[in-house]
Motif scaffolding. Structure first.
Motif, PDB file in Angstrom:
ATOM      1  N   GLU A 197       0.977  -1.499  -0.570  1.00 39.37           N
ATOM      2  CA  GLU A 197       0.182   0.161   0.024  1.00 39.37           C
ATOM      3  C   GLU A 197       1.047   1.397  -0.087  1.00 39.37           C
ATOM      4  O   GLU A 197       0.629   2.216  -0.617  1.00 39.37           O
ATOM      5  CB  GLU A 197      -0.866   0.331   1.087  1.00 39.37           C
ATOM      6  CG  GLU A 197      -2.375  -0.631   0.859  1.00 39.37           C
ATOM      7  CD  GLU A 197      -3.165  -0.767   1.898  1.00 39.37           C
ATOM      8  OE1 GLU A 197      -4.217  -1.393   2.051  1.00 39.37           O
ATOM      9  OE2 GLU A 197      -2.690  -0.182   3.228  1.00 39.37           O
ATOM     10  N   VAL A 198       2.090   0.983   0.539  1.00 39.43           N
ATOM     11  CA  VAL A 198       3.297   1.988   0.363  1.00 39.43           C
ATOM     12  C   VAL A 198       3.525   2.825  -1.217  1.00 39.43           C
ATOM     13  O   VAL A 198       3.323   3.800  -1.557  1.00 39.43           O
ATOM     14  CB  VAL A 198       4.140   2.333   1.444  1.00 39.43           C
ATOM     15  CG1 VAL A 198       5.340   3.049   1.044  1.00 39.43           C
ATOM     16  CG2 VAL A 198       3.325   2.187   2.904  1.00 39.43           C
ATOM     17  N   LEU A 199       4.126   1.358  -1.430  1.00 40.31           N
ATOM     18  CA  LEU A 199       3.810   1.957  -2.937  1.00 40.31           C
ATOM     19  C   LEU A 199       3.075   1.774  -3.281  1.00 40.31           C
ATOM     20  O   LEU A 199       3.033   2.818  -4.818  1.00 40.31           O
ATOM     21  CB  LEU A 199       4.548   0.348  -3.479  1.00 40.31           C
ATOM     22  CG  LEU A 199       4.960  -0.229  -4.740  1.00 40.31           C
ATOM     23  CD1 LEU A 199       6.043   0.664  -5.512  1.00 40.31           C
ATOM     24  CD2 LEU A 199       5.175  -1.804  -5.866  1.00 40.31           C
ATOM     25  N   GLN A 200       1.421   1.433  -3.589  1.00 39.62           N
ATOM     26  CA  GLN A 200       0.961   1.764  -4.333  1.00 39.62           C
ATOM     27  C   GLN A 200       0.382   3.799  -4.611  1.00 39.62           C
ATOM     28  O   GLN A 200      -0.100   4.425  -4.795  1.00 39.62           O
ATOM     29  CB  GLN A 200      -0.414   1.275  -4.047  1.00 39.62           C
ATOM     30  CG  GLN A 200      -0.582  -0.167  -4.183  1.00 39.62           C
ATOM     31  CD  GLN A 200      -0.997  -1.552  -3.535  1.00 39.62           C
ATOM     32  OE1 GLN A 200      -1.857  -0.752  -2.373  1.00 39.62           O
ATOM     33  NE2 GLN A 200      -1.736  -2.765  -4.371  1.00 39.62           N
ATOM     34  N   TYR A 201       0.304   3.929  -2.652  1.00 45.61           N
ATOM     35  CA  TYR A 201      -0.165   5.169  -2.564  1.00 45.61           C
ATOM     36  C   TYR A 201       0.808   6.238  -3.522  1.00 45.61           C
ATOM     37  O   TYR A 201       0.423   7.205  -3.559  1.00 45.61           O
ATOM     38  CB  TYR A 201       0.325   5.459  -1.205  1.00 45.61           C
ATOM     39  CG  TYR A 201       0.307   7.297  -0.809  1.00 45.61           C
ATOM     40  CD1 TYR A 201      -1.073   7.300  -0.837  1.00 45.61           C
ATOM     41  CD2 TYR A 201       1.104   7.682  -0.347  1.00 45.61           C
ATOM     42  CE1 TYR A 201      -1.226   9.415  -0.337  1.00 45.61           C
ATOM     43  CE2 TYR A 201       1.782   9.729  -0.379  1.00 45.61           C
ATOM     44  CZ  TYR A 201      -0.632   9.911  -0.137  1.00 45.61           C
ATOM     45  OH  TYR A 201       0.085  10.826   0.167  1.00 45.61           O
ATOM     46  N   LEU A 202       1.894   6.521  -3.668  1.00 42.51           N
ATOM     47  CA  LEU A 202       3.027   7.070  -4.180  1.00 42.51           C
ATOM     48  C   LEU A 202       2.822   6.376  -5.498  1.00 42.51           C
ATOM     49  O   LEU A 202       2.685   8.302  -6.654  1.00 42.51           O
ATOM     50  CB  LEU A 202       4.818   5.937  -4.186  1.00 42.51           C
ATOM     51  CG  LEU A 202       5.163   6.113  -2.517  1.00 42.51           C
ATOM     52  CD1 LEU A 202       6.571   5.604  -2.567  1.00 42.51           C
ATOM     53  CD2 LEU A 202       5.148   8.268  -2.120  1.00 42.51           C
ATOM     54  N   ILE A 203       2.525   5.326  -5.697  1.00 40.41           N
ATOM     55  CA  ILE A 203       1.945   6.620  -7.711  1.00 40.41           C
ATOM     56  C   ILE A 203       0.370   6.009  -7.942  1.00 40.41           C
ATOM     57  O   ILE A 203       0.563   6.927  -8.734  1.00 40.41           O
ATOM     58  CB  ILE A 203       1.911   3.974  -8.887  1.00 40.41           C
ATOM     59  CG1 ILE A 203       2.934   3.926  -8.079  1.00 40.41           C
ATOM     60  CG2 ILE A 203       1.183   4.285  -9.154  1.00 40.41           C
ATOM     61  CD1 ILE A 203       2.809   1.821  -8.626  1.00 40.41           C
ATOM     62  N   MET A 204      -0.204   6.151  -6.887  1.00 39.04           N
ATOM     63  CA  MET A 204      -1.406   6.507  -6.787  1.00 39.04           C
ATOM     64  C   MET A 204      -1.035   8.603  -6.634  1.00 39.04           C
ATOM     65  O   MET A 204      -1.515   9.640  -7.766  1.00 39.04           O
ATOM     66  CB  MET A 204      -2.116   6.611  -5.786  1.00 39.04           C
ATOM     67  CG  MET A 204      -2.790   5.688  -6.131  1.00 39.04           C
ATOM     68  SD  MET A 204      -4.062   5.089  -4.282  1.00 39.04           S
ATOM     69  CE  MET A 204      -3.410   4.335  -3.496  1.00 39.04           C
ATOM     70  N   VAL A 205      -0.303   9.137  -5.743  1.00 43.27           N
ATOM     71  CA  VAL A 205       0.227  10.354  -5.811  1.00 43.27           C
ATOM     72  C   VAL A 205       0.200  10.602  -7.089  1.00 43.27           C
ATOM     73  O   VAL A 205       0.311  11.968  -7.619  1.00 43.27           O
ATOM     74  CB  VAL A 205       0.552  10.912  -4.848  1.00 43.27           C
ATOM     75  CG1 VAL A 205       1.183  12.228  -4.947  1.00 43.27           C
ATOM     76  CG2 VAL A 205       0.876  10.549  -3.117  1.00 43.27           C
ATOM     77  N   LEU A 206       1.359  10.098  -7.677  1.00 40.36           N
ATOM     78  CA  LEU A 206       1.887  10.512  -8.908  1.00 40.36           C
ATOM     79  C   LEU A 206       1.243  10.497 -10.165  1.00 40.36           C
ATOM     80  O   LEU A 206       1.310  11.478 -11.030  1.00 40.36           O
ATOM     81  CB  LEU A 206       3.341   9.805  -9.172  1.00 40.36           C
ATOM     82  CG  LEU A 206       3.874  10.102 -10.741  1.00 40.36           C
ATOM     83  CD1 LEU A 206       4.559  11.061 -11.178  1.00 40.36           C
ATOM     84  CD2 LEU A 206       5.099   9.025 -11.139  1.00 40.36           C
ATOM     85  N   GLY A 364      -1.182   5.518 -18.900  1.00 42.72           N
ATOM     86  CA  GLY A 364      -0.820   3.427 -18.171  1.00 42.72           C
ATOM     87  C   GLY A 364      -0.208   4.327 -16.715  1.00 42.72           C
ATOM     88  O   GLY A 364      -0.568   3.216 -15.698  1.00 42.72           O
ATOM     89  N   LEU A 365       0.028   5.091 -16.313  1.00 42.82           N
ATOM     90  CA  LEU A 365       0.553   5.919 -15.148  1.00 42.82           C
ATOM     91  C   LEU A 365      -0.419   5.816 -13.957  1.00 42.82           C
ATOM     92  O   LEU A 365      -1.150   5.144 -13.267  1.00 42.82           O
ATOM     93  CB  LEU A 365       1.244   6.489 -14.505  1.00 42.82           C
ATOM     94  CG  LEU A 365       2.431   6.843 -15.108  1.00 42.82           C
ATOM     95  CD1 LEU A 365       4.255   7.776 -15.305  1.00 42.82           C
ATOM     96  CD2 LEU A 365       3.126   5.197 -13.153  1.00 42.82           C
ATOM     97  N   LEU A 366      -1.653   6.451 -14.616  1.00 41.13           N
ATOM     98  CA  LEU A 366      -3.406   6.447 -14.041  1.00 41.13           C
ATOM     99  C   LEU A 366      -3.855   5.128 -14.061  1.00 41.13           C
ATOM    100  O   LEU A 366      -4.429   5.477 -12.986  1.00 41.13           O
ATOM    101  CB  LEU A 366      -3.982   7.350 -14.862  1.00 41.13           C
ATOM    102  CG  LEU A 366      -5.508   7.677 -14.891  1.00 41.13           C
ATOM    103  CD1 LEU A 366      -5.642   8.484 -13.047  1.00 41.13           C
ATOM    104  CD2 LEU A 366      -5.450   8.552 -15.665  1.00 41.13           C
TER     105      LEU A 366
END
Length: 628
Positions: A197-206, A364-366
């Motif tokens: 979830e920490v990894l996923q949070y960083l992706i969501m912020v980006l 893709g990032l979104l």
């Protein structure tokens, strides 16, 4: 979908599964490690994980739809959940809960009502509630993920045998995502959940920053201000919500009239009423409660809850605001050309924008970010729900003595069971909105009365809690079946009339039944043992009607908790603080710079106030080795 976007998504899935499995060895040490991470995880990681878990794709799709139609007033719709819960938890409830040193919310109940028949009844009913809530949320995620993936992905994934469609594309895609997420969640427990979830949070912020940034590149300030009506940006409201769309967009006014929020003053009044009681009742026994119980001590519990508020709203609403602006430019004309606009059209704005109007790479990032949003929230519930089945039902009543390995294996089986039941419920749900309203208004309505009284009233006992919760669960379940079957009910009958009432307005009825059950159960049975009450009051030290308990302290007097008014003041400031973090990114994306700076000013001012009234108080909390 462009090959670049496909590669980004595939890499994200591989990375998430790899990280989840990599940390899974720590989860095999026992139930405490599996469900709470051994209470060794730093508070800021738990805060990021908690924020990530609340960043779900179904909720995001719903928020995009209501912001699209109603404008910035729609942030108050979130009070139905209520998002204030995080503010109340931050200000005082996290400390009260963490002082118990237990593993689950229902185990915590035993510290309040004791381990006699009444205590065990209350313990069992809250465990059942936790499992039912987890199943309901999994159904909610199943419905949202299916809608999302079907619009995004170009392939027909329907499963057909002998010309009979067993699964449509929505159901197939949802099952695939759920399968992958369940694997790493079950394998790694809390360690896997928090790490991924920490990894996923960083992706969501980006993803949120890129989408919001893209709108500044694609649309000028003049274009945005010409497109969006002035009233759309107005936070203030009257008793009745009047349509503010004009010209080609006037059809949206008809949709506003049919959505059930026309009497906006009454609606907001009901959300305020519900929001207060739901928030004081505390977090439901789910992943939010598990994060609090996973912290190292009471001080970390408070820090974690405050950090969750800080990291969640700005990046989430940058993403939502960006998607809505793109939707107003491109999707709104398409919706109007197609004819009458319905509520279901609002639920697919998010995937349609991503599918057709976001550049390669960002898309893709979104997609990875929204997939992360789904997976993080889903995994949090898959970790939380089985904790109640194994620790509070199986271990306590069926297999009290067994090896840690045995209980971890039982947790794996329980996880699969909860997921299966949630998916089955998802098959029978009409829409994201129907499940949203059931969870927020009906299911939570049955939770509020008993859990409000447990904090503030010494005489409230285990049987009162049991019957209050049971009455609420029964009424909430009846409401769900009425809502799902209203098309089959005869017009003019009482049942049909009840099914037509918006769920939020049924909250007082559900609350009333639950309160009646609580009071009858309490007054018709004996009080909780005074030794249990004294132990609870000494550890938790809540405010409320506890004088008879304080009077039983003979050797040493315990001071009354006089922080009620300070806590309520902090909650009011906290709600304003939280609201500023929602409005700030929305105003920024729609280029209303004067209101953006006002939101910044409110955020800074409320942060300064909370520094002196809340943060300094938390820093002075006493902690010891016994807290762990």
């Amino acid at each position: 979908m462009h090959i670049v976007d496909v590669i980004i998504i595939v890499l994200y899935i591989i990375l998430t599964l790899g990280v989840g499995v990599w940390v899974s060895k720590k989860a095999s040490e026992g139930l405490d490690s599996y469900f709470l991470g051994g209470k060794t995880i730093k508070w800021y990681y738990l805060g990021l994980s908690n924020g990530s878990g609340m960043f779900d794709v179904s909720g995001t799709a719903w928020m995009v739809g209501i912001l699209f139609l109603y404008g910035v007033k729609s942030f108050m719709f979130m009070w139905m959940w209520p998002i204030w819960n995080q503010v109340f938890v931050m200000m005082f409830l996290a400390v009260w809960i963490r002082r118990s040193k237990v593993m689950t919310g229902s185990e915590w109940i035993l510290t309040r009502f004791g381990d006699d028949k009444a205590g065990r009844a209350s313990h069992l009913i809250v465990a059942i509630f936790a499992v039912v809530a987890s199943i309901g949320f999994i159904a909610y995620f199943f419905e949202g993920a299916g809608k999302f993936m079907t619009v995004i992905l170009p392939w027909d994934a329907s499963l057909t045998i002998a010309e009979t469609t067993l699964l449509n594309s929505e159901q197939t895609y949802a099952l695939l995502i759920i399968f992958f997420t369940t694997i790493y969640t079950i394998k790694g427990g809390m360690f896997s959940v928090v790490t991924t979830e920490v990894l996923q949070y960083l992706i969501m912020v980006l993803a949120g920053i890129l989408v919001a940034g893209y709108t500044f590149y694609a649309f000028t300030d003049v274009e945005v201000n010409t497109l969006i009506p002035k009233e759309w940006k107005n936070v203030f409201f009257g008793n009745e919500l009047t349509g503010f769309w004009s010209g080609d967009y006037e059809e949206f006014n008809r949709l506003i009239d049919t959505q059930g929020y026309k009497m906006f003053g009454a609606f907001i009044g009901m959300t305020l009423f519900k929001g207060f009681f739901s928030s004081v009742a505390g977090p439901t026994p789910g992943y939010d409660m598990q994060r609090i119980l996973s912290t190292r001590n009471v001080k970390d519990a408070a820090y974690m809850s405050g950090f969750t508020n800080l990291v969640l709203f700005i990046p989430r609403y940058l993403l939502i605001g960006g998607i809505v602006l793109i939707g107003l430019v491109f999707i709104a004309p398409q919706m109007l050309e197609a004819g009458a606009v319905t509520g279901n059209d609002l639920e697919v704005i998010l995937p349609k924008v991503i599918n057709n109007h976001v550049p390669v790479g960002i898309k893709g990032l979104l997609l990875a970010g929204l997939l992360a949003a789904f997976m993080s929230t889903f995994s949090a519930f898959v970790n939380a729900g089985p904790a109640y089945i194994v620790n509070d039902i199986y271990k306590k009543y069926f297999k009290p003595v067994a090896s840690d390995r045995h209980y971890v294996k039982a947790s794996h089986i329980a996880s699969f069971g909860v997921v299966t039941l949630g998916v089955i419920m998802g098959f029978f749900a009409d829409s994201i909105n129907s499940i949203t309203l059931w969870i927020t208004s009906a299911l939570y309505g049955g939770y509020v009365a008993a859990n409000f009284l447990k904090w503030v009233w010494w005489r409230f006992n285990g049987w009162g809690y049991f019957w209050g919760m049971l009455a609420g669960l029964i009424i909430a379940t009846l409401q769900f079946f009425l809502d799902q079957n209203k098309a089959n009910l005869e017009a003019g009958t009482l049942l049909h009339d009840l099914s037509e009432i918006p769920a939020i307005y049924l909250f007082p009825i559900i609350l009333g039944f639950s309160l009646l059950g609580s009071l009858l159960g309490t007054f018709l049975t004996k009080p909780t043992d005074m030794a249990t009450l004294k132990s609870f009051y000494t550890n938790v030290h809540p405010w409320g009607w506890w004088k008879p308990v304080r009077d039983h302290y003979s050797e040493e007097k315990i001071e009354k908790n006089n922080d009620f008014w300070l806590d309520m003041f902090n909650c009011i400031i906290g709600i304003i603080w939280q609201s500023s973090m929602i409005l700030l990114p929305i105003f920024l994306v729609v280029r209303d710079y004067s209101k953006t700076w006002m939101a910044v000013a409110v955020f800074v001012l409320t942060s300064l106030i909370l520094k002196f009234t809340w943060l300094d108080k938390v820093k002075n909390l006493e902690t010891s080795e016994d807290d762990i």
